[in-house]
Design a protein around this motif. Sequence first.
Motif, PDB file in Angstrom:
ATOM      1  N   ALA A  55       0.883  -1.161   0.000  1.00 19.86           N
ATOM      2  CA  ALA A  55       0.000   0.000   0.000  1.00 19.86           C
ATOM      3  C   ALA A  55       0.922   1.213   0.000  1.00 19.86           C
ATOM      4  CB  ALA A  55      -0.888   0.004   1.246  1.00 19.86           C
ATOM      5  N   GLU A  56       0.372   2.372  -0.146  1.00 21.12           N
ATOM      6  CA  GLU A  56       1.227   3.549  -0.137  1.00 21.12           C
ATOM      7  C   GLU A  56       1.978   3.610   1.203  1.00 21.12           C
ATOM      8  OE1 GLU A  56      -0.824   7.174  -0.941  1.00 21.12           O
ATOM      9  OE2 GLU A  56       1.042   8.316  -0.778  1.00 21.12           O
ATOM     10  N   ASP A  57       3.287   3.771   1.122  1.00 25.62           N
ATOM     11  CA  ASP A  57       4.131   3.840   2.315  1.00 25.62           C
ATOM     12  C   ASP A  57       4.159   2.565   3.151  1.00 25.62           C
ATOM     13  OD1 ASP A  57       4.860   6.412   1.674  1.00 25.62           O
ATOM     14  OD2 ASP A  57       3.218   7.310   2.816  1.00 25.62           O
ATOM     15  N   VAL A  58       3.776   1.456   2.545  1.00 26.19           N
ATOM     16  CA  VAL A  58       3.875   0.167   3.257  1.00 26.19           C
ATOM     17  C   VAL A  58       4.592  -0.835   2.365  1.00 26.19           C
ATOM     18  CG1 VAL A  58       2.638  -1.700   4.431  1.00 26.19           C
ATOM     19  CG2 VAL A  58       1.688   0.614   4.441  1.00 26.19           C
ATOM     20  N   VAL A  59       5.731  -1.319   2.848  1.00 28.44           N
ATOM     21  CA  VAL A  59       6.476  -2.312   2.064  1.00 28.44           C
ATOM     22  C   VAL A  59       6.698  -3.552   2.921  1.00 28.44           C
ATOM     23  CG1 VAL A  59       7.662  -0.731   0.498  1.00 28.44           C
ATOM     24  CG2 VAL A  59       8.620  -1.161   2.755  1.00 28.44           C
TER      25      VAL A  59
END
Length: 341
Positions: free
Chosen positions: A132-136
Amino acid sequence: MHTAVAIPGDGIGPEVIEAVYRVFEAVGAPVRFVERHAGEAALSAGESELLPESTLAAIQEYGVALKGPCTTPIGSGFRSVNVQLRQTLKLFAAVRPVRTMPGVETRFGDVDLVIVRENTEGLYSGIENTVAEDVVISMKVATRKACRRIALWAFRYATHKRREKITVFHKANIMKMTDGMFLEEARRVHEVEYPNIAYEEMIIDAAAMRLVQDPSPFDILLCENLYGDIVSDLCAGMVGGLGVTPGANFGEEHAVFEAVHGSAPDIAGQGLANPLALLMSGTMMLNHLSDTRGDEACRQAAQRIKRAYDGALGAGERTRDLGGALGTREFADAVIARAQD
Ligand code: NAI
Ligand code: MG
């Protein structure tokens, strides 16, 4: 005569491998080296890859290699030479013996440990994703096949080397599935096939503390990939650092021997590097040739080399990283002088 591939590599690699060639020649080690390139040296030699096909083919042909460190250029498009080598040649077991060296002062008494590291999976699977955005995320992978393979390898090694105990470092209380599987397979191999080798399991954070408090109760440390990487350097630090820690990567068919250290760009080309870690890796290669091909001359050459470098260190002949004043070549000369006594 055995043939081994020699990969000088980058930075201090050509200097330290030259020292190994000279010592091998001085003791009459029955090994002929054929040089192949890897790392930036391969690009400078006009190859288009960091790990040329011709280098891999030579290791596949001759079965053993002595490898200097390789620089992985920073930037996209370059995969690590080491990761590629391990994956392509299926070098699943990394072995790093760590022992106190004569005359090298440390905070610890007699350290004598062997790290056996699973070399192909765990968090080094290379599978990373943006979820997700800003989640790796990074995937920790364990397969039953690889867990069993490394456990079997470690117990076989323990038996062969007359070692008494295997301690698995794990975090299965948190990573119940991956580390859980690693433990399950190690436990099963111990119970079913090697009940005579002592076996214990230790949660890695507590184990790290116990290791630096007193390394003497430990013998073989069996670790998955990331833990093995970290614990090897921790243990190297207990005996004098990167100048004295050799290593090997074993698969079913091939073996690549290399020091733990890198190409040391800060001292490269100055004749200052300690060649001992690669020389010790070379003696591991000689012992491996003796074990797998039954050649006693290899074992004797390894013993002569070991006696010579232990003697040199014990007499205070050391390179700068160990507090001495000798250069790469002078230290090799000191070893050669003792090997010829
Ligand atoms: P490094 O191991 O090359 O150097 C760390 C420090 O230890 C430096 O101060 C260096 O001078 C010293 N040192 C290392 N080996 C020494 C020796 N034999 N004698 C005396 N001093 C020694 O680690 P660094 O600087 O993180 O990495 C440099 C390059 O090496 C990087 O491109 C890295 O990717 C590569 N590398 C390659 C490895 C391999 O091919 N197996 C392993 C580790 C790093
Ligand atoms: Mg490492």
